[in-house]
Design a protein around this motif. Sequence first.
Motif, PDB file in Angstrom:
ATOM      1  N   TYR A  83       7.964 -14.384   2.494  1.00  8.63           N
ATOM      2  CA  TYR A  83       9.328 -13.643   2.535  1.00  8.63           C
ATOM      3  C   TYR A  83      10.244 -14.616   1.959  1.00  8.63           C
ATOM      4  O   TYR A  83      11.081 -14.475   1.150  1.00  8.63           O
ATOM      5  CB  TYR A  83       9.907 -13.432   3.825  1.00  8.63           C
ATOM      6  N   GLU A  97      10.261  -5.514  10.387  1.00  5.54           N
ATOM      7  CA  GLU A  97       9.170  -4.547  10.139  1.00  5.54           C
ATOM      8  C   GLU A  97       8.024  -5.086   8.976  1.00  5.54           C
ATOM      9  O   GLU A  97       8.411  -5.479   8.178  1.00  5.54           O
ATOM     10  CB  GLU A  97       9.880  -3.296   9.502  1.00  5.54           C
ATOM     11  N   PRO A  98       7.009  -5.038   9.469  1.00  5.13           N
ATOM     12  CA  PRO A  98       5.891  -5.736   8.544  1.00  5.13           C
ATOM     13  C   PRO A  98       6.023  -4.876   7.130  1.00  5.13           C
ATOM     14  O   PRO A  98       5.961  -3.640   7.254  1.00  5.13           O
ATOM     15  CB  PRO A  98       4.570  -5.644   9.411  1.00  5.13           C
ATOM     16  N   ILE A  99       5.378  -5.551   6.166  1.00  3.56           N
ATOM     17  CA  ILE A  99       4.888  -4.917   4.950  1.00  3.56           C
ATOM     18  C   ILE A  99       3.701  -4.786   5.164  1.00  3.56           C
ATOM     19  O   ILE A  99       2.856  -5.875   4.744  1.00  3.56           O
ATOM     20  CB  ILE A  99       5.612  -5.539   3.815  1.00  3.56           C
ATOM     21  N   HIS A 106      -0.760  -7.712   6.724  1.00  4.19           N
ATOM     22  CA  HIS A 106       0.503  -7.578   6.362  1.00  4.19           C
ATOM     23  C   HIS A 106       1.204  -8.832   5.415  1.00  4.19           C
ATOM     24  O   HIS A 106       0.336  -9.912   5.358  1.00  4.19           O
ATOM     25  CB  HIS A 106       1.456  -7.354   7.374  1.00  4.19           C
ATOM     26  N   HIS A 137      12.700  -4.950   6.197  1.00  3.31           N
ATOM     27  CA  HIS A 137      11.859  -5.449   6.767  1.00  3.31           C
ATOM     28  C   HIS A 137      12.048  -6.834   7.333  1.00  3.31           C
ATOM     29  O   HIS A 137      11.298  -7.405   8.035  1.00  3.31           O
ATOM     30  CB  HIS A 137      10.743  -5.951   5.515  1.00  3.31           C
ATOM     31  N   GLY A 165      12.633  -2.329   1.912  1.00  5.74           N
ATOM     32  CA  GLY A 165      11.443  -1.471   1.356  1.00  5.74           C
ATOM     33  C   GLY A 165      11.801  -0.028   1.272  1.00  5.74           C
ATOM     34  O   GLY A 165      12.939   0.409   1.183  1.00  5.74           O
TER      35      GLY A 165
END
Length: 124
Positions: free
Chosen positions: A25, A53-55, A19, A90, A84
């Motif tokens: 970030y 929330e992970p990317i 991730h 995220h 996203g």
Amino acid sequence: MIFTDKQFVRWDDLDAMGHVNNATYLTYIQETRFIWLSNVEMVVARAEVDFLEPIYVGGRFVDVTLWVESIGNSSFVLAYEVIGDNGVVHAKVKTVQVTISPETKKSRPLKDSEREFLTTYLKA
């Protein structure tokens, strides 16, 4: 008013966990902040990130929204969201900026023009 910028998620932003790396970030919000306000000498005195929330996928854009949360004498607080696909948030980020004098490298009061600009992005 809210400022929105698009930041590209590069494949090399992903770490060994698959991730986007947590430090990346802060790069996304730094790039957005620079586009929004590049003519004020300032330093970041504090940064806090809530990873929601992970990317997991690179090669796409995310929206980074930015607004002013509060304005002090020589500092101001910015809030951001990294958003996203399908409006998924995220991360939520806050930073404290302190305006500085280029000559002394010490804090200085906000100029009236800076305060006026910041006020237009102040979210009540």
